[in-house]
Design an enzyme around this catalytic site. Structure first.
Site, PDB file in Angstrom:
ATOM      1  N   LYS A  36       0.844  -1.208   0.000  1.00 48.19           N
ATOM      2  CA  LYS A  36       0.000   0.000   0.000  1.00 48.19           C
ATOM      3  C   LYS A  36       0.877   1.255   0.000  1.00 48.19           C
ATOM      4  O   LYS A  36       0.622   2.206  -0.743  1.00 48.19           O
ATOM      5  CB  LYS A  36      -0.920  -0.019   1.235  1.00 48.19           C
ATOM      6  N   LEU A 246     -34.500  10.158   2.720  1.00 45.29           N
ATOM      7  CA  LEU A 246     -35.857   9.609   2.732  1.00 45.29           C
ATOM      8  C   LEU A 246     -36.169   8.958   1.386  1.00 45.29           C
ATOM      9  O   LEU A 246     -37.320   8.909   0.976  1.00 45.29           O
ATOM     10  CB  LEU A 246     -36.879  10.706   3.030  1.00 45.29           C
ATOM     11  N   CYS A 256     -20.199   0.832   6.772  1.00 46.82           N
ATOM     12  CA  CYS A 256     -20.407   1.595   8.014  1.00 46.82           C
ATOM     13  C   CYS A 256     -21.725   1.278   8.723  1.00 46.82           C
ATOM     14  O   CYS A 256     -21.722   0.848   9.875  1.00 46.82           O
ATOM     15  CB  CYS A 256     -20.341   3.080   7.713  1.00 46.82           C
ATOM     16  N   LYS A 259     -22.141  -2.296  10.231  1.00 43.65           N
ATOM     17  CA  LYS A 259     -21.154  -2.532  11.297  1.00 43.65           C
ATOM     18  C   LYS A 259     -21.483  -1.672  12.531  1.00 43.65           C
ATOM     19  O   LYS A 259     -21.483  -2.163  13.657  1.00 43.65           O
ATOM     20  CB  LYS A 259     -19.768  -2.170  10.746  1.00 43.65           C
TER      21      LYS A 259
HETATM   22  C1  UGA Z   1     -22.167   6.637   5.974  1.00 43.06           C
HETATM   23  C2  UGA Z   1     -22.585   8.006   6.541  1.00 43.06           C
HETATM   24  O1  UGA Z   1     -23.514   8.643   5.652  1.00 43.06           O
HETATM   25  C3  UGA Z   1     -21.361   8.916   6.726  1.00 43.06           C
HETATM   26  O2  UGA Z   1     -21.762  10.134   7.361  1.00 43.06           O
HETATM   27  C4  UGA Z   1     -20.365   8.185   7.635  1.00 43.06           C
HETATM   28  O3  UGA Z   1     -19.189   8.948   7.840  1.00 43.06           O
HETATM   29  C5  UGA Z   1     -19.982   6.860   6.996  1.00 43.06           C
HETATM   30  O4  UGA Z   1     -21.167   6.057   6.824  1.00 43.06           O
HETATM   31  C6  UGA Z   1     -19.006   6.177   7.922  1.00 43.06           C
HETATM   32  O5  UGA Z   1     -19.393   5.844   9.045  1.00 43.06           O
HETATM   33  O6  UGA Z   1     -17.815   6.096   7.577  1.00 43.06           O
HETATM   34  P1  UGA Z   1     -21.572   5.682   3.535  1.00 43.06           P
HETATM   35  O7  UGA Z   1     -21.444   4.333   4.186  1.00 43.06           O
HETATM   36  O8  UGA Z   1     -20.522   6.114   2.569  1.00 43.06           O
HETATM   37  O9  UGA Z   1     -21.626   6.840   4.671  1.00 43.06           O
HETATM   38  O10 UGA Z   1     -22.961   5.650   2.774  1.00 43.06           O
HETATM   39  P2  UGA Z   1     -24.296   6.543   2.691  1.00 43.06           P
HETATM   40  O11 UGA Z   1     -24.210   7.511   1.603  1.00 43.06           O
HETATM   41  O12 UGA Z   1     -24.671   7.046   4.027  1.00 43.06           O
HETATM   42  O13 UGA Z   1     -25.335   5.382   2.257  1.00 43.06           O
HETATM   43  C7  UGA Z   1     -25.581   4.253   3.122  1.00 43.06           C
HETATM   44  C8  UGA Z   1     -26.623   3.344   2.503  1.00 43.06           C
HETATM   45  O14 UGA Z   1     -27.910   3.960   2.504  1.00 43.06           O
HETATM   46  C9  UGA Z   1     -26.356   2.952   1.057  1.00 43.06           C
HETATM   47  O15 UGA Z   1     -26.642   1.569   0.905  1.00 43.06           O
HETATM   48  C10 UGA Z   1     -27.315   3.841   0.269  1.00 43.06           C
HETATM   49  O16 UGA Z   1     -27.665   3.335  -0.981  1.00 43.06           O
HETATM   50  C11 UGA Z   1     -28.496   3.899   1.219  1.00 43.06           C
HETATM   51  N1  UGA Z   1     -29.376   5.080   1.011  1.00 43.06           N
HETATM   52  C12 UGA Z   1     -28.938   6.330   1.288  1.00 43.06           C
HETATM   53  C13 UGA Z   1     -30.688   4.883   0.591  1.00 43.06           C
HETATM   54  O17 UGA Z   1     -31.133   3.734   0.356  1.00 43.06           O
HETATM   55  N2  UGA Z   1     -31.510   5.972   0.463  1.00 43.06           N
HETATM   56  C14 UGA Z   1     -31.087   7.236   0.728  1.00 43.06           C
HETATM   57  O18 UGA Z   1     -31.911   8.203   0.638  1.00 43.06           O
HETATM   58  C15 UGA Z   1     -29.755   7.424   1.154  1.00 43.06           C
END
Ligand code: UGA
Length: 432
Positions: A36, A246, A256, A259
């Site tokens: 890495k 929503l 994330c 977990k």
């Molecule tokens: C999430 C959090 O949003 C971040 O703030 C946080 O820092 C991060 O985890 C972490 O703990 O490191 P991430 O896992 O990149 O970020 O993904 P998100 O964009 O939050 O989406 C999570 C899931 O929700 C995805 O499967 C996405 O498709 C789904 N989602 C999101 C929906 O089904 N509908 C929505 O309106 C938004």
């Protein structure tokens, strides 16, 4: 110019490294993985994150970012050190702090006098003390500064945060960590370490809960005859609720939410509190993904074992190649188990699953298929030509779990279309 050490060159560590370099700090990345480090030195980011590699290359060229496996090179000049090591899930769902503890122990003797060590990884509540104990030095302060970076928009999230949360026992230490972000003009939450650590878990748990809530309301709409998009708009305009997060989908996934929700319930359980509500949310999300597979099977006219389903999207969301805990993978696996022939395309993600054929072109998934399912919201899927898809399919049918496709165009080309929690135009037509 102050120097910042970053322990762990993964997604959180690298994003923090390149963004702090942009803010003017000297960066020393320490990682135990020689491959890495070699790829970082060559300007190659080991993860796909839009914009990250360009900034990395810029600051490698200027010498502002350096990467090494040698703790004696990375630590002695660092005024601040971020711990960005993984905290994977242990068997009981709790976060495994093995790497955090090992890293703290390794860097302890090499830290500059009066340096501040900052937990950036999502760590169990109380880890702040664990790190301090492993470092074992009176002159070193430990702070907690959780990250709120979304994969796919991590650079923008870092540079334009809704808030910066810093937890420390001493206000002066928290304020000093805050100086790292002074150019960002962000709302600062300076608090105690345990609250900072809980804020991280509570944020992810709340967002996951919102998604499960709207996915459940989609099911209510299907049962009672409403349109979840209208419902989401109607509730989102209430300023106490707000409209983001929503949008119904095939479930929440990624590295994330699954977990952290499990770790939160495990931590609560260990301290004697049964967080039944949160367990219910996790369970509802698992059930929801199974429901997506069941709805897909219900759209098939023939036996599952004689049917082919084309899947658009494998990543857990658009903008990333990450398939960890991806709802798409859960759905594909459930379909394969039913004997369906599944063919999938994703612009960035690649997986190997027994019984799944991954193809390199979106149109190829349609060949001879009885049904197309959209599982990841890649914008380019909405640009696909419905006529070409229909011509390639055995029977034109579409289940768009992300509601991104131009439904009217698909129906005009003879597709039967199903959406989550809302009637398609064709279904409305038949009701009229
Ligand atoms: C999430 C959090 O949003 C971040 O703030 C946080 O820092 C991060 O985890 C972490 O703990 O490191 P991430 O896992 O990149 O970020 O993904 P998100 O964009 O939050 O989406 C999570 C899931 O929700 C995805 O499967 C996405 O498709 C789904 N989602 C999101 C929906 O089904 N509908 C929505 O309106 C938004």
């Amino acid at each position: 110019m102050e120097t910042v050490g970053i322990v762990g060159g993964g997604y959180v560590g690298l994003t923090t490294a390149v963004c702090l370099a942009e803010l003017g700090f000297q960066i020393r990345i320490l990682d135990i993985d020689e491959r890495k480090v070699a790829s970082l030195r060559a300007g190659e980011a080991p993860i796909y994150e839009p914009g990250l590699e360009d900034i990395l290359q810029k600051h490698l060229a200027s010498g502002q970012i350096q990467a090494t496996t040698d703790v004696t090179e990375a630590m002695p000049n660092a005024d601040f050190v971020f711990l960005c090591v993984p905290t994977p899930a242990a068997a009981d769902g709790s976060a495994d702090t093995r790497y955090l503890e090992a890293a703290s122990k390794d860097i302890g003797p090499h830290l500059k006098a009066n340096a501040i060590v900052i937990n950036k990884s999502t760590v169990p509540v109380g880890s702040f003390q664990v790190v301090a104990d492993r470092i074992g030095r009176d002159d070193i302060a430990v702070a907690s500064n959780p990250e709120f970076l979304r994969e796919g928009t991590a650079i923008n999230d870092f540079m334009n945060p809704d808030r910066v949360v810093i937890g420390a026992d001493d206000e002066a230490i928290a304020a000093r960590v805050g100086t790292l972000y002074s150019k960002l003009n962000a709302e600062m939450v300076l608090t105690d370490p345990a609250s900072a650590e809980i804020i991280k878990y509570a944020s992810n748990a709340y967002l996951a809960t919102r998604l499960t809530f709207i996915n459940s309301i989609a099911e209510v709409c299907e049962a009672l005859g409403g349109d979840v998009e209208q419902v989401a708009r109607g509730i989102g305009l209430d300023s106490r609720i707000g409209s983001s997060f929503l949008h119904p989908g095939p479930g929440w996934g990624g590295s994330c939410f699954p977990k952290d929700t499990r770790a939160l319930t495990a931590m609560a359980k260990r301290s004697g509190f049964d967080f039944a509500f949160m367990r219910g949310v996790v369970h509802a999300n698992e059930r929801h993904m199974k429901r997506i597979a069941a709805k897909s099977l219900a759209m098939l006219e023939g036996m599952p074992s004689e049917s082919t389903i084309g899947v658009l999207g494998l990543a857990f969301k658009a903008g990333t190649d990450d398939t960890r805990q991806s709802p798409a993978i859960e759905v594909v696996t459930a379909l394969v188990e039913e004997g369906v022939k599944v063919r999938a395309f994703d612009p960035k993600a690649h997986v190997e699953i027994d019984g799944l054929e991954v193809v390199d072109d979106a149109y190829k998934v349609a060949t001879g298929a009885d049904l197309l399912i959209v599982l990841t919201e890649w914008p380019e899927f909405a640009e696909l030509d419905p006529s070409m898809l229909a011509d390639a399919m055995k029977k034109p049918a579409l289940f768009d779990t992300r509601d991104i496709m131009p439904v009217t165009d698909f129906e005009a080309k003879g597709f039967t279309v199903r959406l989550l929690g809302r009637p398609s135009v064709g279904e409305l037509g038949s009701l009229a």
